[in-house]
Write a protein that holds these residues in place. Structure first.
Motif, PDB file in Angstrom:
ATOM      1  N   SER A 179       0.819  -1.209   0.000  1.00 49.15           N
ATOM      2  CA  SER A 179       0.000   0.000   0.000  1.00 49.15           C
ATOM      3  C   SER A 179       0.855   1.261   0.000  1.00 49.15           C
ATOM      4  O   SER A 179       0.426   2.323  -0.442  1.00 49.15           O
ATOM      5  CB  SER A 179      -0.936   0.012   1.217  1.00 49.15           C
ATOM      6  N   GLU A 180       2.094   1.138   0.504  1.00 50.84           N
ATOM      7  CA  GLU A 180       2.991   2.301   0.574  1.00 50.84           C
ATOM      8  C   GLU A 180       4.260   2.024  -0.237  1.00 50.84           C
ATOM      9  O   GLU A 180       4.880   0.979  -0.114  1.00 50.84           O
ATOM     10  CB  GLU A 180       3.371   2.587   2.040  1.00 50.84           C
ATOM     11  N   PHE A 181       4.615   2.992  -1.083  1.00 51.77           N
ATOM     12  CA  PHE A 181       5.789   2.847  -1.949  1.00 51.77           C
ATOM     13  C   PHE A 181       7.070   2.958  -1.128  1.00 51.77           C
ATOM     14  O   PHE A 181       7.242   3.891  -0.345  1.00 51.77           O
ATOM     15  CB  PHE A 181       5.776   3.940  -3.023  1.00 51.77           C
ATOM     16  N   THR A 182       7.980   1.989  -1.292  1.00 51.34           N
ATOM     17  CA  THR A 182       9.291   2.040  -0.639  1.00 51.34           C
ATOM     18  C   THR A 182      10.370   1.644  -1.641  1.00 51.34           C
ATOM     19  O   THR A 182      10.083   1.073  -2.701  1.00 51.34           O
ATOM     20  CB  THR A 182       9.363   1.087   0.570  1.00 51.34           C
ATOM     21  N   VAL A 183      11.612   1.937  -1.288  1.00 47.83           N
ATOM     22  CA  VAL A 183      12.754   1.621  -2.130  1.00 47.83           C
ATOM     23  C   VAL A 183      13.563   0.519  -1.446  1.00 47.83           C
ATOM     24  O   VAL A 183      13.858   0.618  -0.259  1.00 47.83           O
ATOM     25  CB  VAL A 183      13.642   2.872  -2.355  1.00 47.83           C
ATOM     26  N   PRO A 184      13.919  -0.546  -2.160  1.00 52.14           N
ATOM     27  CA  PRO A 184      14.663  -1.641  -1.523  1.00 52.14           C
ATOM     28  C   PRO A 184      16.045  -1.214  -1.065  1.00 52.14           C
ATOM     29  O   PRO A 184      16.636  -0.256  -1.583  1.00 52.14           O
ATOM     30  CB  PRO A 184      14.748  -2.707  -2.617  1.00 52.14           C
ATOM     31  N   GLU A 185      16.575  -1.943  -0.102  1.00 50.81           N
ATOM     32  CA  GLU A 185      17.914  -1.669   0.414  1.00 50.81           C
ATOM     33  C   GLU A 185      18.945  -1.848  -0.705  1.00 50.81           C
ATOM     34  O   GLU A 185      18.826  -2.744  -1.533  1.00 50.81           O
ATOM     35  CB  GLU A 185      18.225  -2.631   1.571  1.00 50.81           C
ATOM     36  N   ASN A 186      19.937  -0.989  -0.716  1.00 55.01           N
ATOM     37  CA  ASN A 186      21.023  -1.018  -1.709  1.00 55.01           C
ATOM     38  C   ASN A 186      20.530  -0.759  -3.128  1.00 55.01           C
ATOM     39  O   ASN A 186      21.218  -1.091  -4.109  1.00 55.01           O
ATOM     40  CB  ASN A 186      21.786  -2.352  -1.665  1.00 55.01           C
ATOM     41  N   TYR A 187      19.360  -0.148  -3.258  1.00 63.23           N
ATOM     42  CA  TYR A 187      18.799   0.142  -4.579  1.00 63.23           C
ATOM     43  C   TYR A 187      19.705   1.095  -5.354  1.00 63.23           C
ATOM     44  O   TYR A 187      20.059   2.163  -4.871  1.00 63.23           O
ATOM     45  CB  TYR A 187      17.401   0.755  -4.433  1.00 63.23           C
ATOM     46  N   GLY A 188      20.096   0.701  -6.563  1.00 58.27           N
ATOM     47  CA  GLY A 188      20.920   1.546  -7.423  1.00 58.27           C
ATOM     48  C   GLY A 188      22.409   1.468  -7.172  1.00 58.27           C
ATOM     49  O   GLY A 188      23.193   2.118  -7.877  1.00 58.27           O
ATOM     50  N   ASP A 189      22.825   0.679  -6.167  1.00 60.42           N
ATOM     51  CA  ASP A 189      24.260   0.616  -5.833  1.00 60.42           C
ATOM     52  C   ASP A 189      25.086   0.051  -6.981  1.00 60.42           C
ATOM     53  O   ASP A 189      26.135   0.602  -7.341  1.00 60.42           O
ATOM     54  CB  ASP A 189      24.484  -0.235  -4.581  1.00 60.42           C
ATOM     55  N   LEU A 190      24.648  -1.061  -7.563  1.00 61.76           N
ATOM     56  CA  LEU A 190      25.408  -1.679  -8.650  1.00 61.76           C
ATOM     57  C   LEU A 190      25.525  -0.730  -9.837  1.00 61.76           C
ATOM     58  O   LEU A 190      26.617  -0.510 -10.375  1.00 61.76           O
ATOM     59  CB  LEU A 190      24.752  -2.991  -9.086  1.00 61.76           C
ATOM     60  N   HIS A 191      24.397  -0.150 -10.229  1.00 64.06           N
ATOM     61  CA  HIS A 191      24.412   0.770 -11.371  1.00 64.06           C
ATOM     62  C   HIS A 191      25.327   1.962 -11.103  1.00 64.06           C
ATOM     63  O   HIS A 191      26.103   2.371 -11.976  1.00 64.06           O
ATOM     64  CB  HIS A 191      22.991   1.256 -11.657  1.00 64.06           C
ATOM     65  N   GLY A 192      25.239   2.513  -9.895  1.00 61.48           N
ATOM     66  CA  GLY A 192      26.091   3.647  -9.545  1.00 61.48           C
ATOM     67  C   GLY A 192      27.562   3.297  -9.605  1.00 61.48           C
ATOM     68  O   GLY A 192      28.391   4.084 -10.090  1.00 61.48           O
ATOM     69  N   ASN A 193      27.913   2.109  -9.140  1.00 57.67           N
ATOM     70  CA  ASN A 193      29.317   1.690  -9.151  1.00 57.67           C
ATOM     71  C   ASN A 193      29.820   1.433 -10.563  1.00 57.67           C
ATOM     72  O   ASN A 193      30.991   1.710 -10.880  1.00 57.67           O
ATOM     73  CB  ASN A 193      29.503   0.450  -8.274  1.00 57.67           C
ATOM     74  N   ILE A 194      28.964   0.902 -11.431  1.00 57.34           N
ATOM     75  CA  ILE A 194      29.351   0.709 -12.834  1.00 57.34           C
ATOM     76  C   ILE A 194      29.685   2.061 -13.465  1.00 57.34           C
ATOM     77  O   ILE A 194      30.705   2.220 -14.141  1.00 57.34           O
ATOM     78  CB  ILE A 194      28.237   0.005 -13.618  1.00 57.34           C
ATOM     79  N   PHE A 195      28.820   3.047 -13.234  1.00 57.56           N
ATOM     80  CA  PHE A 195      29.026   4.369 -13.833  1.00 57.56           C
ATOM     81  C   PHE A 195      30.290   5.034 -13.294  1.00 57.56           C
ATOM     82  O   PHE A 195      31.099   5.576 -14.061  1.00 57.56           O
ATOM     83  CB  PHE A 195      27.807   5.251 -13.566  1.00 57.56           C
ATOM     84  N   LYS A 196      30.482   5.007 -11.976  1.00 55.75           N
ATOM     85  CA  LYS A 196      31.674   5.633 -11.372  1.00 55.75           C
ATOM     86  C   LYS A 196      32.947   4.942 -11.827  1.00 55.75           C
ATOM     87  O   LYS A 196      33.973   5.591 -12.076  1.00 55.75           O
ATOM     88  CB  LYS A 196      31.552   5.621  -9.842  1.00 55.75           C
ATOM     89  N   LYS A 197      32.903   3.609 -11.947  1.00 56.87           N
ATOM     90  CA  LYS A 197      34.054   2.861 -12.425  1.00 56.87           C
ATOM     91  C   LYS A 197      34.383   3.259 -13.863  1.00 56.87           C
ATOM     92  O   LYS A 197      35.553   3.412 -14.231  1.00 56.87           O
ATOM     93  CB  LYS A 197      33.763   1.364 -12.340  1.00 56.87           C
ATOM     94  N   PHE A 198      33.353   3.446 -14.681  1.00 63.24           N
ATOM     95  CA  PHE A 198      33.566   3.867 -16.061  1.00 63.24           C
ATOM     96  C   PHE A 198      34.241   5.240 -16.131  1.00 63.24           C
ATOM     97  O   PHE A 198      35.178   5.440 -16.909  1.00 63.24           O
ATOM     98  CB  PHE A 198      32.234   3.889 -16.812  1.00 63.24           C
ATOM     99  N   LEU A 199      33.798   6.181 -15.304  1.00 64.39           N
ATOM    100  CA  LEU A 199      34.392   7.520 -15.328  1.00 64.39           C
ATOM    101  C   LEU A 199      35.843   7.514 -14.872  1.00 64.39           C
ATOM    102  O   LEU A 199      36.627   8.381 -15.272  1.00 64.39           O
ATOM    103  CB  LEU A 199      33.584   8.482 -14.449  1.00 64.39           C
TER     104      LEU A 199
END
Length: 327
Positions: free
Chosen positions: A138-158
């Motif tokens: 009934s209530e929208f939440t964000v899972p733990e560690n959400y976006g961590d993998l994607h963020g690390n891929i991008f930072k590693k690329f830069l």
């Protein structure tokens, strides 16, 4: 730090003859435009709109508003996966690189890297992980560690040798404002970026891009009708020239006029307090065909493709690699 991943960069010209590659996300703005019966006219009209907007902003020493043209290259980034059993590749990121052609001098001036941002893993996060996590709740939440993998891929690329050997500056990603937020105009005004706006909250997109190492500021450029979100790493106002900033504004505002005309092609400009609304009716349409419903449907398909061919086969390796990146 394990070395199971590396990057390969390729580029292709975005012009009226552009055809999406097999690895291009079909939800990407420029790929969607390059499909169907109207594809070549779509592309031609889009490029004309970009050039006109660029010359409108770069008006000095430009009396006929025809001095400059913007050239666009699609930068495709593959993530190479090396294990004892196999070597594979996955299309990780796609961005745009602008180059400014000064037709008076014949000089080509390097523009900004970034602009549009396309990612299969982001499709997976938003269209698979987030939907599955909130199914039946009934209530929208964000899972733990959400976006961590994607963020690390991008930072590693830069930080990679491949990025720094190819590009001289950090990227700037320019996106639409969130329809869930209200934006208040500040007293800050930049001659190119225009009036700065501040959001009253923090959107999920802001939080997601923050994990990629990017900050955000919102500006409404001169003669625009709504602010744009500029995601960057460094100093947005000091690190880039006027022509670099104009190349991003002209390119991404054009895409947003096509994709979100209710906001970016509205017939009245945002006021002191602004709430974006995709149900707004007083707007003009471009002559460019864009299938927004198909885009939403394909995002789910591409997210599931990522799960099947990237997340599941390399789950343990990705988790170990991402944990190492966070150290």
């Amino acid at each position: 730090m394990n070395n199971n991943f590396s990057f390969t960069i390729t580029r292709s010209r975005f012009d009226e003859n552009y055809n999406p590659s097999e690895n291009t996300r079909l939800t990407t703005n420029f790929a969607n435009l390059a499909r169907g019966e109207s594809r070549q006219q779509n592309l031609r009209n889009t490029l004309v709109m970009i050039d006109k907007r660029f010359n409108n902003l770069a008006h000095w020493d430009n009396p006929k508003s025809d001095r400059y043209s913007v050239e666009l290259d699609i930068i495709s980034v593959e993530m190479n996966i090396h294990t004892a059993e196999q070597t594979g590749t996955f299309p990780a990121i796609e961005i745009l690189k602008t180059t400014v052609l000064d037709k008076h001098t014949g000089q080509r001036i390097e523009g900004i890297t970034g602009n549009n941002f396309s990612s299969y893993v982001r499709d997976y996060d938003f269209s698979v992980v987030l939907l599955d996590h909130n199914k039946g709740k009934s209530e929208f939440t964000v899972p733990e560690n959400y976006g961590d993998l994607h963020g690390n891929i991008f930072k590693k690329f830069l930080r990679s040798e491949e990025y720094n050997a190819t590009f001289s500056k950090q990227p700037v990603i320019c996106l639409s404002v969130s329809t869930k937020d209200t934006y208040i105009r500040t007293g800050n005004h930049h001659p190119i970026l225009g009036h700065e706006y501040k959001p009253q909250g923090s959107s999920l997109t802001e939080q997601y891009f923050h994990k990629m190492g990017l900050e955000v500021r919102y500006f409404m450029p001169p003669n625009s009708v709504a602010p744009l979100a500029f995601f960057f790493n460094g100093d947005l106002l000091a690190d880039y020239t006027n022509l670099e900033l104009i190349s991003t504004i002209s390119t991404m505002e054009t895409f947003q006029k096509i994709y979100r005309p209710e906001i970016y092609n509205a017939n009245s400009a945002a006021g002191h307090e602004y709430q974006p609304d995709l149900h707004y009716q007083d707007y003009s349409v471009t002559k460019i065909v864009y299938d927004r419903e198909e885009r939403s449907r394909l995002a789910v398909e591409q997210g599931k493709y990522t799960e099947e061919y990237f997340i599941k086969p390399y789950k343990a390796l990705l988790e170990e690699w991402s944990a190492d990146c966070a150290l």
